[in-house]
Design a protein around this motif. Structure first.
Motif, PDB file in Angstrom:
ATOM      1  N   LYS A  99       0.740  -1.056  -0.017  1.00  0.00           N
ATOM      2  CA  LYS A  99       0.056  -0.100  -0.119  1.00  0.00           C
ATOM      3  C   LYS A  99       0.904   1.223   0.027  1.00  0.00           C
ATOM      4  O   LYS A  99       2.016   1.085   0.685  1.00  0.00           O
ATOM      5  CB  LYS A  99      -0.803   0.039   1.178  1.00  0.00           C
ATOM      6  CG  LYS A  99      -1.975   0.952   1.294  1.00  0.00           C
ATOM      7  CD  LYS A  99      -3.036   0.787   2.704  1.00  0.00           C
ATOM      8  CE  LYS A  99      -4.076   1.711   2.332  1.00  0.00           C
ATOM      9  NZ  LYS A  99      -5.049   1.271   3.485  1.00  0.00           N
ATOM     10  N   GLU A 119      -2.041  -0.368  12.575  1.00  0.00           N
ATOM     11  CA  GLU A 119      -2.800  -1.650  12.348  1.00  0.00           C
ATOM     12  C   GLU A 119      -3.886  -1.381  11.105  1.00  0.00           C
ATOM     13  O   GLU A 119      -3.981  -2.307  10.488  1.00  0.00           O
ATOM     14  CB  GLU A 119      -3.772  -1.824  13.572  1.00  0.00           C
ATOM     15  CG  GLU A 119      -4.595  -3.262  13.558  1.00  0.00           C
ATOM     16  CD  GLU A 119      -5.210  -3.458  14.744  1.00  0.00           C
ATOM     17  OE1 GLU A 119      -5.899  -4.557  14.718  1.00  0.00           O
ATOM     18  OE2 GLU A 119      -5.142  -2.979  15.800  1.00  0.00           O
ATOM     19  N   ALA A 120      -4.289  -0.192  11.216  1.00  0.00           N
ATOM     20  CA  ALA A 120      -5.354   0.163  10.068  1.00  0.00           C
ATOM     21  C   ALA A 120      -4.684   0.669   8.729  1.00  0.00           C
ATOM     22  O   ALA A 120      -5.414   0.622   7.728  1.00  0.00           O
ATOM     23  CB  ALA A 120      -6.518   1.348  10.475  1.00  0.00           C
ATOM     24  N   LYS A 138      -3.647   3.620   8.054  1.00  0.00           N
ATOM     25  CA  LYS A 138      -4.175   4.792   7.533  1.00  0.00           C
ATOM     26  C   LYS A 138      -3.737   5.953   8.353  1.00  0.00           C
ATOM     27  O   LYS A 138      -3.453   6.048   9.433  1.00  0.00           O
ATOM     28  CB  LYS A 138      -5.834   4.813   8.018  1.00  0.00           C
ATOM     29  CG  LYS A 138      -6.577   5.839   7.635  1.00  0.00           C
ATOM     30  CD  LYS A 138      -8.064   5.484   8.302  1.00  0.00           C
ATOM     31  CE  LYS A 138      -9.069   6.650   7.662  1.00  0.00           C
ATOM     32  NZ  LYS A 138     -10.461   6.409   8.241  1.00  0.00           N
ATOM     33  N   THR A 156      -4.195   9.307  10.172  1.00  0.00           N
ATOM     34  CA  THR A 156      -5.375   9.778  10.882  1.00  0.00           C
ATOM     35  C   THR A 156      -5.291  11.387  11.431  1.00  0.00           C
ATOM     36  O   THR A 156      -6.427  12.090  11.742  1.00  0.00           O
ATOM     37  CB  THR A 156      -5.257   9.073  12.345  1.00  0.00           C
ATOM     38  OG1 THR A 156      -4.214   9.148  13.090  1.00  0.00           O
ATOM     39  CG2 THR A 156      -5.905   7.554  11.985  1.00  0.00           C
ATOM     40  N   LYS A 211       1.849   1.084  17.684  1.00  0.00           N
ATOM     41  CA  LYS A 211       0.564   1.375  17.138  1.00  0.00           C
ATOM     42  C   LYS A 211       0.476   2.678  16.231  1.00  0.00           C
ATOM     43  O   LYS A 211      -0.391   2.552  15.532  1.00  0.00           O
ATOM     44  CB  LYS A 211      -0.269   1.602  18.482  1.00  0.00           C
ATOM     45  CG  LYS A 211      -0.715   0.280  19.229  1.00  0.00           C
ATOM     46  CD  LYS A 211      -1.579   0.363  20.326  1.00  0.00           C
ATOM     47  CE  LYS A 211      -1.885  -0.895  21.127  1.00  0.00           C
ATOM     48  NZ  LYS A 211      -3.071  -0.619  22.172  1.00  0.00           N
ATOM     49  N   ASP A 247      -1.874   5.374  11.757  1.00  0.00           N
ATOM     50  CA  ASP A 247      -2.575   4.221  12.500  1.00  0.00           C
ATOM     51  C   ASP A 247      -1.606   2.941  11.892  1.00  0.00           C
ATOM     52  O   ASP A 247      -2.153   2.386  10.674  1.00  0.00           O
ATOM     53  CB  ASP A 247      -3.998   4.136  12.394  1.00  0.00           C
ATOM     54  CG  ASP A 247      -4.428   2.951  13.343  1.00  0.00           C
ATOM     55  OD1 ASP A 247      -4.030   1.763  13.529  1.00  0.00           O
ATOM     56  OD2 ASP A 247      -5.568   3.205  13.860  1.00  0.00           O
TER      57      ASP A 247
END
Length: 327
Positions: free
Chosen positions: A269, A305-306, A308, A310, A287, A303
């Motif tokens: 990604k 884990e996501a 993304k 933020t 995290k 983030d």
């Protein structure tokens, strides 16, 4: 007496359980602002700048001392390393660094400090406590990236103009090998198990993964982003997760952070961040990942884990380095 009264022992146990369940971030982010001659301080819980501390001219490399009480900042144009008290934000002393210090890394014990001297083609080994130079190690032209094996036995410096990763024995202070990589290597990062070394090449547009035992390049990772030219894709900062599953690569003027599967070496990604993303740092629990974005004068928060972005946090002029303390 009420039958519902909580006994002291039970009350203490309940309080302890509540404390254990409460979030305990309490980490602090420090960002060196290269043109602002300052350090921005960010609270991880609020994601807000809480202070701006003046330091020496052209601050770049930045690191937190082992116990979190001191911050070390390369004041490149002043040929020194400023030592800042993290409680007061005041410079308490300056260390000898050799000319034009750019990046550094500390031994796992906290001392000594290994410093890349960009204008002098050398690595300075510095005893922090005594402020004494222990060794000056000749390396390639324009040394910058500094990586250290988890056990502290192997230091790697990358030279931007020579296009090499120099392997240095930390006991003898001798260069034991040189590995050719692509043009303008900027950063070196060891895997947690010490088996692999990731080296970014800004102009080459690649990241080389080197087998530390054989000192051979086993993989070159390339990047393609729709709508972004190859010239804009300039890998700099690299960070690996502790579990060895992912790598995050700052891609400079591409304004993206690449997420790479650290086992298959496939790009998973691209995360859009600020302009000219440079360096990266995880919070202690991994995290969150913070990025310095030089020309947009901000920090992006990812983030992990996501996968993304933020938040964007405005900081000083030309943010360069980032370090995070657990305190």
């Amino acid at each position: 007496m009420s039958r519902h009264r909580i006994r002291p022992a039970r009350a203490a146990a309940l309080a302890a359980a509540l404390l254990a369940a409460a979030p305990a971030h309490a980490a602090t982010v420090y960002v060196s602002n290269e043109k602002g001659n300052s350090v921005s301080v960010i609270d991880v819980d609020t994601l807000k700048v809480t202070a701006t501390w003046p330091v020496g001219r052209r601050p770049r490399g930045i690191a937190v001392g082992k116990d979190g009480s001191l911050l070390y900042v390369c004041a490149s144009d002043d040929d020194r390393i400023d030592v800042v008290d993290t409680k007061t934000g005041k410079i308490v002393r300056s260390l000898r660094s050799g000319p034009d210090p750019e990046q550094f890394i500390a031994h796992p014990s906290g001392n000594p400090l290994y410093v890349a001297n960009e204008d002098d083609s050398q690595v300075t080994v510095l005893d922090i406590e005594k402020n004494k130079v222990l060794a000056e190690v000749p390396v390639g032209v324009e040394p910058e990236g500094m990586g250290l094996s988890p056990d502290g036995s192997i230091l790697v410096n990358t030279s931007e103009t020579t296009n090499m990763a120099h392997f240095i024995d930390t006991k003898t202070f001798q260069v034991i090998d040189n590995v050719l990589v692509d043009a303008r290597p900027r950063f070196a990062e060891f895997s947690r198990d010490g088996k692999w070394l990731w080296v970014s090449a800004e102009v080459g547009g690649t990241v080389s993964v080197i087998d530390v035992e054989t000192r051979k390049v086993v993989k070159k990772i390339t990047f393609k982003i729709p709508g972004v030219t190859d010239e804009q894709i300039q890998p700099v900062g690299v960070r690996l997760t502790m579990d060895g599953t992912k790598a995050f690569v700052a891609l400079g003027p591409a304004n993206r952070v690449a997420v790479v599967d650290a086992r298959s070496y496939e790009v998973q990604k691209y995360l859009p961040v600020g302009q000219r993303v440079w360096q990266l740092a995880f919070t202690p629990d991994q995290k969150l990942l913070f990025t310095t974005n030089g020309t947009s004068n901000d920090v992006s928060v990812i983030d992990v884990e996501a996968l993304k972005v933020t938040k964007s946090i405005p900081v000083g002029l030309l943010p360069w380095g980032v370090a995070i303390s657990p305190q």
